[in-house]
Design an enzyme around this catalytic site. Sequence first.
Site: not given
Ligand SMILES: *Cc1c(COP(=O)(O)O)cnc(C)c1O
Length: 403
Positions: A142, A256, A227
Amino acid sequence: MTDTTQELIQTELSLGAHNYKPLDVMLTRGEGVYLWDTDGNQYLDCLSAYSAVNQGHCHPKILKAMVEQAGKLTLTSRAFRNDQLALFYEEIAALTGSHKVLPMNSGAEAVESAIKAVRKWGYEVKGVPANQAEVIVARNNFHGRTLMIVGFSTDPVARGGFGPFAPGFKVVEHGDIGAFEAAVTPNTVGFLIEPIQGEAGVIIPPEGYFKRVRELCTEHNITLILDEIQTGLGRTGKLLAEEHEGIEADVTLVGKALSGGFYPVSAVLSNTEVLGVLRPGEHGSTFGGNPLACAVARVALKVLVEEGMVENAAEQGGYFMAGLSDIRSNAVKEIRGRGLMLAVELHPGAGGARRYCQALKERGILCKDTHEHSIRIAPPLVITRTQVDWALERFGTVLTEMG
Ligand SMILES: *Cc1c(COP(=O)(O)O)cnc(C)c1O
């Protein structure tokens, strides 16, 4: 639920795109680990806005910095300089040991930006032939919701109906080193992966996997892009989850909790010459690196460290996980987690995680069901032992009574 609240829900349903299916709880206030709904009910937040609120809701110091900066200067665009950007660079680089920083807004933008930079690095530095760059990603990843990103998702719900997609991506099994090695070609420029897969249900790869990934990336001159948008900034009990693996990524993505939930702020952090390939005009964002975002991110990082939230995540996370593991219930298949990134996986016969989340909500805990059978637990990192005990009692009741 009051009539006004019912009306608000009806308005959402009639006017809004139905791309979410939230629990019917209408929140109106938050403080620390707690949330309150419009009926005055108090809840322990065990989602933390998907880990964006690691510092706790409405952290007073972040609030103060945000209000102060908002009264001074909010946005200049990058056509001009602002006096917060350099300080943000300095502080995040020092904290994470990075050499270059690219500020963006959402997590998905950070992912997109990293792939753009890594492709360009592939052509200009690694010498990959034009338009042949390949990026390897993991199954069940994700990384966000934009078109390029959903194009390399393996979730049929996330990608179905949205094609055609951008080429240049290869999918391998998460945690399978042989699969990764087999996918590498001379045109591989990057490996994009979550250290722990969050949305997939808190999936931790086998011991030693990332060490070997790191070695292979170095050997084949592949940029390792971690990520850490969800795992980073203390969630797993370390500042970055890579520390558990004893490795360093070439590119790290954070978002985040970079703003403590006040404002969308994300960043691409780079250890190599990757970000150096971007020249004026080749990439940008109207809001990326704005003074309000920088001021908020600076203090969000500061309180995370100063108030010992990373250590607390390790301590309370370990305690929470041990407590969950002690619950005897036929419904529970497995407890997984690291730090305060936890998941209870239920047996397929347990009737689905959502009804457990409903029952937890009735007892004052807000959790999120993931992929049908998992309950994800990720409270703000300021949670205390007493609050964990309170939560464990309720998890125990719900899991044993319903299991
Ligand atoms: C939430 C998330 C994203 C995307 O972030 P957004 O601010 O919603 O675009 C990307 N990678 C990971 C692992 C995430 O948990």
